[in-house]
Write a protein that holds these residues in place. Sequence first.
Motif, mmCIF file in Angstrom:
data_model
loop_
_atom_site.group_PDB
_atom_site.id
_atom_site.type_symbol
_atom_site.label_atom_id
_atom_site.label_comp_id
_atom_site.label_asym_id
_atom_site.label_seq_id
_atom_site.Cartn_x
_atom_site.Cartn_y
_atom_site.Cartn_z
ATOM 1 N N ALA A 123 32.393 2.342 -35.751
ATOM 2 C CA ALA A 123 31.610 1.368 -34.984
ATOM 3 C C ALA A 123 30.163 1.843 -34.929
ATOM 4 O O ALA A 123 29.892 2.990 -34.550
ATOM 5 N N PHE A 124 29.242 0.978 -35.312
ATOM 6 C CA PHE A 124 27.809 1.258 -35.256
ATOM 7 C C PHE A 124 27.225 0.457 -34.095
ATOM 8 O O PHE A 124 27.545 -0.712 -33.935
ATOM 9 N N ASN A 125 26.363 1.097 -33.289
ATOM 10 C CA ASN A 125 25.893 0.512 -32.033
ATOM 11 C C ASN A 125 27.109 0.139 -31.193
ATOM 12 O O ASN A 125 27.285 -1.006 -30.772
ATOM 13 N N VAL A 126 27.951 1.128 -30.949
ATOM 14 C CA VAL A 126 29.266 0.906 -30.358
ATOM 15 C C VAL A 126 29.215 0.235 -28.991
ATOM 16 O O VAL A 126 30.109 -0.538 -28.643
ATOM 17 N N PHE A 127 28.174 0.469 -28.194
ATOM 18 C CA PHE A 127 28.073 -0.154 -26.871
ATOM 19 C C PHE A 127 27.352 -1.497 -26.921
ATOM 20 O O PHE A 127 27.164 -2.137 -25.889
ATOM 21 N N ASN A 128 26.963 -1.920 -28.136
ATOM 22 C CA ASN A 128 26.347 -3.230 -28.378
ATOM 23 C C ASN A 128 25.112 -3.475 -27.526
ATOM 24 O O ASN A 128 24.886 -4.579 -27.038
ATOM 25 N N HIS A 129 24.292 -2.426 -27.340
ATOM 26 C CA HIS A 129 23.015 -2.595 -26.653
ATOM 27 C C HIS A 129 22.026 -3.276 -27.593
ATOM 28 O O HIS A 129 21.970 -2.941 -28.769
ATOM 29 N N ALA A 130 21.251 -4.193 -27.066
ATOM 30 C CA ALA A 130 20.177 -4.775 -27.873
ATOM 31 C C ALA A 130 19.136 -3.683 -28.129
ATOM 32 O O ALA A 130 18.609 -3.089 -27.193
ATOM 33 N N GLN A 131 18.878 -3.388 -29.389
ATOM 34 C CA GLN A 131 17.964 -2.317 -29.771
ATOM 35 C C GLN A 131 16.707 -2.944 -30.372
ATOM 36 O O GLN A 131 16.702 -3.347 -31.526
ATOM 37 N N PHE A 132 15.669 -3.081 -29.553
ATOM 38 C CA PHE A 132 14.400 -3.654 -30.016
ATOM 39 C C PHE A 132 13.550 -2.510 -30.570
ATOM 40 O O PHE A 132 12.705 -1.964 -29.898
ATOM 41 N N TYR A 133 13.826 -2.182 -31.815
ATOM 42 C CA TYR A 133 13.317 -0.940 -32.380
ATOM 43 C C TYR A 133 12.771 -1.185 -33.774
ATOM 44 O O TYR A 133 13.323 -1.968 -34.529
#
Length: 197
Positions: A153-163
């Motif tokens: 799983a990538f970005n497992v916690f499903n946080h929006a990453q504005f990066y």
Amino acid sequence: MDARHTRTISAWDMKHSFIGTYQIALPFAAFFHRNNRLIGGWTLSGTARFATGFPVTLYDNSDNSLLGTLGNGANNYLLDTPRYLGGLLKINTNGRSREPAFDISQFNKEAEGQLGNARRRMFYGPGIDNFDMTFKKTLRLTESKSIDLRVEAFNVFNHAQFYGPASVDGQIEDPEFGAIDHAADPRLIQLAAKFTF
């Protein structure tokens, strides 16, 4: 023209970056008080990444300076930058807040025939706090043969990453000027199997 205004932060400058990896052998054999091919061989591994953001690039595609300069391929923006009024920028690096990344009222279009006084890059956008994880089972078939079964799983916690360098709109003519509007991928999950012989 004041040459000091041409000095700026590199587009790929990142002040802080931490990446940590881990691997844990899961103690199912001790938990179930038995050990066999089904219970043994489970691991949890992953990567945690925490980093500050990239600089926000300010530009103006109107060519108000009348220089007629086009993008150079590496930067691909016109030479023009907005006029900075000199007040507090009120930097916001939380893309989830839906607030602008900076106080857009501190910038105006440059006067016709002049370059703006804003530096191309003078502050930083949102950073990243990301977790990738892998749950793996190694099943030994013989001494020389085994199968690895993995759920990744990538970005497992499903946080929006504005990066990233394009996460903030720095084009003063855009209606979304100052908006944090580009996010990295949401949670991605993949299954994998590997046969070793």
